[in-house]
Motif scaffolding. Structure first.
Motif, PDB file in Angstrom:
ATOM      1  N   LEU A   1     -49.905  16.102  -5.758  1.00 19.03           N
ATOM      2  CA  LEU A   1     -49.249  14.930  -5.188  1.00 19.03           C
ATOM      3  C   LEU A   1     -47.778  14.863  -5.604  1.00 19.03           C
ATOM      4  O   LEU A   1     -46.915  14.479  -4.816  1.00 19.03           O
ATOM      5  N   SER A   2     -47.485  15.232  -6.850  1.00 18.96           N
ATOM      6  CA  SER A   2     -46.088  15.231  -7.296  1.00 18.96           C
ATOM      7  C   SER A   2     -45.283  16.290  -6.549  1.00 18.96           C
ATOM      8  O   SER A   2     -44.111  16.071  -6.209  1.00 18.96           O
ATOM      9  N   TRP A   3     -45.906  17.432  -6.260  1.00 17.09           N
ATOM     10  CA  TRP A   3     -45.251  18.457  -5.443  1.00 17.09           C
ATOM     11  C   TRP A   3     -44.950  17.918  -4.045  1.00 17.09           C
ATOM     12  O   TRP A   3     -43.877  18.144  -3.495  1.00 17.09           O
ATOM     13  N   MET A   4     -45.917  17.240  -3.453  1.00 19.91           N
ATOM     14  CA  MET A   4     -45.714  16.689  -2.117  1.00 19.91           C
ATOM     15  C   MET A   4     -44.599  15.650  -2.124  1.00 19.91           C
ATOM     16  O   MET A   4     -43.785  15.597  -1.188  1.00 19.91           O
ATOM     17  N   ALA A   5     -44.543  14.818  -3.155  1.00 24.85           N
ATOM     18  CA  ALA A   5     -43.489  13.818  -3.255  1.00 24.85           C
ATOM     19  C   ALA A   5     -42.113  14.477  -3.277  1.00 24.85           C
ATOM     20  O   ALA A   5     -41.190  14.050  -2.571  1.00 24.85           O
ATOM     21  N   ALA A   6     -41.976  15.531  -4.079  1.00 28.92           N
ATOM     22  CA  ALA A   6     -40.695  16.234  -4.158  1.00 28.92           C
ATOM     23  C   ALA A   6     -40.371  16.958  -2.855  1.00 28.92           C
ATOM     24  O   ALA A   6     -39.245  16.891  -2.350  1.00 28.92           O
ATOM     25  N   MET A   7     -41.368  17.642  -2.299  1.00 31.62           N
ATOM     26  CA  MET A   7     -41.161  18.427  -1.076  1.00 31.62           C
ATOM     27  C   MET A   7     -40.764  17.536   0.096  1.00 31.62           C
ATOM     28  O   MET A   7     -39.824  17.823   0.836  1.00 31.62           O
TER      29      MET A   7
ATOM     30  N   PHE B   1     -37.836  15.988 -11.563  1.00 33.48           N
ATOM     31  CA  PHE B   1     -37.748  14.924 -10.560  1.00 33.48           C
ATOM     32  C   PHE B   1     -38.660  13.753 -10.930  1.00 33.48           C
ATOM     33  O   PHE B   1     -38.236  12.589 -10.933  1.00 33.48           O
ATOM     34  N   MET B   2     -39.904  14.040 -11.267  1.00 31.14           N
ATOM     35  CA  MET B   2     -40.853  12.982 -11.607  1.00 31.14           C
ATOM     36  C   MET B   2     -40.472  12.322 -12.932  1.00 31.14           C
ATOM     37  O   MET B   2     -40.590  11.091 -13.073  1.00 31.14           O
ATOM     38  N   ASP B   3     -40.009  13.096 -13.909  1.00 34.02           N
ATOM     39  CA  ASP B   3     -39.611  12.518 -15.199  1.00 34.02           C
ATOM     40  C   ASP B   3     -38.453  11.536 -15.031  1.00 34.02           C
ATOM     41  O   ASP B   3     -38.394  10.502 -15.712  1.00 34.02           O
ATOM     42  N   CYS B   4     -37.520  11.849 -14.130  1.00 35.43           N
ATOM     43  CA  CYS B   4     -36.406  10.937 -13.868  1.00 35.43           C
ATOM     44  C   CYS B   4     -36.899   9.619 -13.266  1.00 35.43           C
ATOM     45  O   CYS B   4     -36.432   8.537 -13.649  1.00 35.43           O
ATOM     46  N   LEU B   5     -37.860   9.721 -12.344  1.00 36.30           N
ATOM     47  CA  LEU B   5     -38.435   8.508 -11.755  1.00 36.30           C
ATOM     48  C   LEU B   5     -39.180   7.697 -12.814  1.00 36.30           C
ATOM     49  O   LEU B   5     -39.095   6.463 -12.852  1.00 36.30           O
ATOM     50  N   TYR B   6     -39.915   8.386 -13.693  1.00 35.03           N
ATOM     51  CA  TYR B   6     -40.648   7.696 -14.755  1.00 35.03           C
ATOM     52  C   TYR B   6     -39.677   7.003 -15.714  1.00 35.03           C
ATOM     53  O   TYR B   6     -39.924   5.859 -16.142  1.00 35.03           O
ATOM     54  N   SER B   7     -38.594   7.667 -16.071  1.00 30.41           N
ATOM     55  CA  SER B   7     -37.627   7.098 -17.012  1.00 30.41           C
ATOM     56  C   SER B   7     -36.967   5.851 -16.427  1.00 30.41           C
ATOM     57  O   SER B   7     -36.755   4.852 -17.135  1.00 30.41           O
ATOM     58  N   HIS B   8     -36.642   5.915 -15.150  1.00 31.56           N
ATOM     59  CA  HIS B   8     -36.037   4.759 -14.479  1.00 31.56           C
ATOM     60  C   HIS B   8     -36.997   3.574 -14.489  1.00 31.56           C
ATOM     61  O   HIS B   8     -36.597   2.427 -14.750  1.00 31.56           O
ATOM     62  N   PHE B   9     -38.273   3.846 -14.194  1.00 31.63           N
ATOM     63  CA  PHE B   9     -39.274   2.778 -14.165  1.00 31.63           C
ATOM     64  C   PHE B   9     -39.455   2.175 -15.557  1.00 31.63           C
ATOM     65  O   PHE B   9     -39.549   0.953 -15.712  1.00 31.63           O
ATOM     66  N   HIS B  10     -39.484   3.017 -16.579  1.00 33.62           N
ATOM     67  CA  HIS B  10     -39.662   2.538 -17.955  1.00 33.62           C
ATOM     68  C   HIS B  10     -38.464   1.712 -18.409  1.00 33.62           C
ATOM     69  O   HIS B  10     -38.614   0.714 -19.142  1.00 33.62           O
ATOM     70  N   ARG B  11     -37.274   2.083 -17.965  1.00 31.20           N
ATOM     71  CA  ARG B  11     -36.070   1.351 -18.351  1.00 31.20           C
ATOM     72  C   ARG B  11     -36.127  -0.098 -17.875  1.00 31.20           C
ATOM     73  O   ARG B  11     -35.648  -1.007 -18.549  1.00 31.20           O
ATOM     74  N   HIS B  12     -36.736  -0.307 -16.707  1.00 33.15           N
ATOM     75  CA  HIS B  12     -36.769  -1.650 -16.139  1.00 33.15           C
ATOM     76  C   HIS B  12     -38.022  -2.434 -16.505  1.00 33.15           C
ATOM     77  O   HIS B  12     -37.968  -3.662 -16.653  1.00 33.15           O
ATOM     78  N   PHE B  13     -39.170  -1.743 -16.626  1.00 32.57           N
ATOM     79  CA  PHE B  13     -40.440  -2.462 -16.806  1.00 32.57           C
ATOM     80  C   PHE B  13     -41.163  -2.140 -18.114  1.00 32.57           C
ATOM     81  O   PHE B  13     -42.216  -2.719 -18.387  1.00 32.57           O
ATOM     82  N   LYS B  14     -40.611  -1.220 -18.912  1.00 30.65           N
ATOM     83  CA  LYS B  14     -41.208  -0.849 -20.198  1.00 30.65           C
ATOM     84  C   LYS B  14     -42.650  -0.355 -20.046  1.00 30.65           C
ATOM     85  O   LYS B  14     -43.501  -0.598 -20.900  1.00 30.65           O
ATOM     86  N   ILE B  15     -42.912   0.342 -18.950  1.00 29.13           N
ATOM     87  CA  ILE B  15     -44.236   0.912 -18.689  1.00 29.13           C
ATOM     88  C   ILE B  15     -44.107   2.427 -18.582  1.00 29.13           C
ATOM     89  O   ILE B  15     -43.259   2.928 -17.839  1.00 29.13           O
TER      90      ILE B  15
END
Length: 323
Positions: free
Chosen positions: A220-226, A285-299
């Motif tokens: 699924l992460s591959w599909m998201a990036a592709m 790519f996914m780690d960047c999305l995760y980091s952004h989400f954690h910065r705002h919601f601490k999850i």
């Protein structure tokens, strides 16, 4: 274009752990279990492996022949090689399958082949749907309900569709007997009862075995990036990722939507070689999305499970359905 998108979607299919889920089935088969929902894994790509290119555009390709793929939800199955299958006998297969369906609906009563039946079966070849020029052309199976109208101009109603295809066939074993046909992926749209009947007939006739495919979070992460990197003619919609939180007494899902321009800008900074995708690039790519989400919601989304990806190109769910 639709053929290229679908072929790109179905790359790198490899089987993995199996978890059995029961489906309506019809008797025992000559090989393998009754037709059902044994789950294999979809798309476990080795680290650093480039994404194979989509099929080259063909001048004589007819988009109308593959338009049936669009805006439909398809359920994925893996299929073992078909024994003694031949493209030259598709009309015969359609007649035999039609009689088989009629017999199953009449609870096993004999049905004469060739007589007018309530359900018409059409089996055809789709030469444009394959991963490479070396792959076997896709095979489309359609079930149509005959109109009760006496008008000759009345059209039959499509009630179920399924198609076999081969992608990345270059990775298949070379020393394969000529009697076997590789069409390892099957996609179905319609009632599960018809999927079970059609699958049972193919298993009995060609000594093959069907198995439901689950899509792994890695795939699924591959599909998201592709799909983020794909250009779309219409106004793109948001990239939506759905995560499931494990180990809770009550189910909890987290929906994460990213503006398509922001996602594309991020992917452009990550991808090194246009036309190729590596595991390292997908991870960044996914780690960047995760980091952004954690910065705002601490999850920490890395502690959750990715279960669905939805983009302007397509959507896919971990239960083995795509659209």
């Amino acid at each position: 274009r639709s053929a290229g998108a679908v072929s790109g979607l179905l790359l790198d299919m490899e089987s993995g752990d199996v978890a059995v889920r029961t489906l309506p089935s019809i008797g025992r088969l000559s090989r393998g279990p009754p037709f059902g929902r044994a789950h294999g894994r979809f798309g476990l790509s080795p680290s650093g492996r480039p994404l194979p290119p989509a099929p080259r555009s063909r001048e004589n390709a007819d988009p109308q022949k593959t338009a049936f793929l669009l805006r439909k939800r398809w359920t994925l199955y893996s299929v073992t090689p078909l024994y003694k299958f031949s493209d030259a006998h598709l009309r015969d297969y359609a007649r035999l399958l039609s009689a088989f369906i009629a017999a199953e609906k009449q609870k096993g009563l004999a049905v004469e082949i060739g007589v007018e039946l309530d359900i018409k079966v059409a089996v055809s070849c789709l030469p444009d749907l394959k991963g490479s020029d070396h792959d076997q052309a896709a095979i489309l199976v359609q079930l149509l309900s005959r109109s009760s109208s006496f008008s000759k101009n009345s059209e039959d109603k499509l009630i179920w569709s399924g198609w076999f295809c081969c992608v990345s066939g270059d990775d298949l074993p070379e020393n394969v007997p000529e009697d076997f046909t590789f069409l390892p992926l099957f996609l179905a749209n319609g009632a599960e009862s018809y999927t079970s009947i059609v699958g049972s007939w193919f298993q009995k006739t060609f000594d093959c075995c069907f198995r439901r495919l689950a899509i792994s979070p890695l795939s699924l992460s591959w599909m998201a990036a592709m799909w983020t990197g794909c250009k779309v003619d219409k106004t793109p919609s948001a990239i939506e990722l759905l995560f499931s939180v494990p180990c809770l007494p009550q189910p909890l899902d987290i929906s994460y939507a990213i503006h398509p321009e922001d996602a594309k800008a991020l992917w452009d900074t990550v991808q090194k070689t246009p036309g190729e995708i590596t595991q390292e690039e997908v991870d960044v790519f996914m780690d960047c999305l995760y980091s952004h989400f954690h910065r705002h919601f601490k999850i920490h989304l890395s502690a959750t499970r990715l279960v669905k990806v939805s983009t302007s190109i397509a959507s896919a769910h971990c239960d083995g359905t795509i659209k």
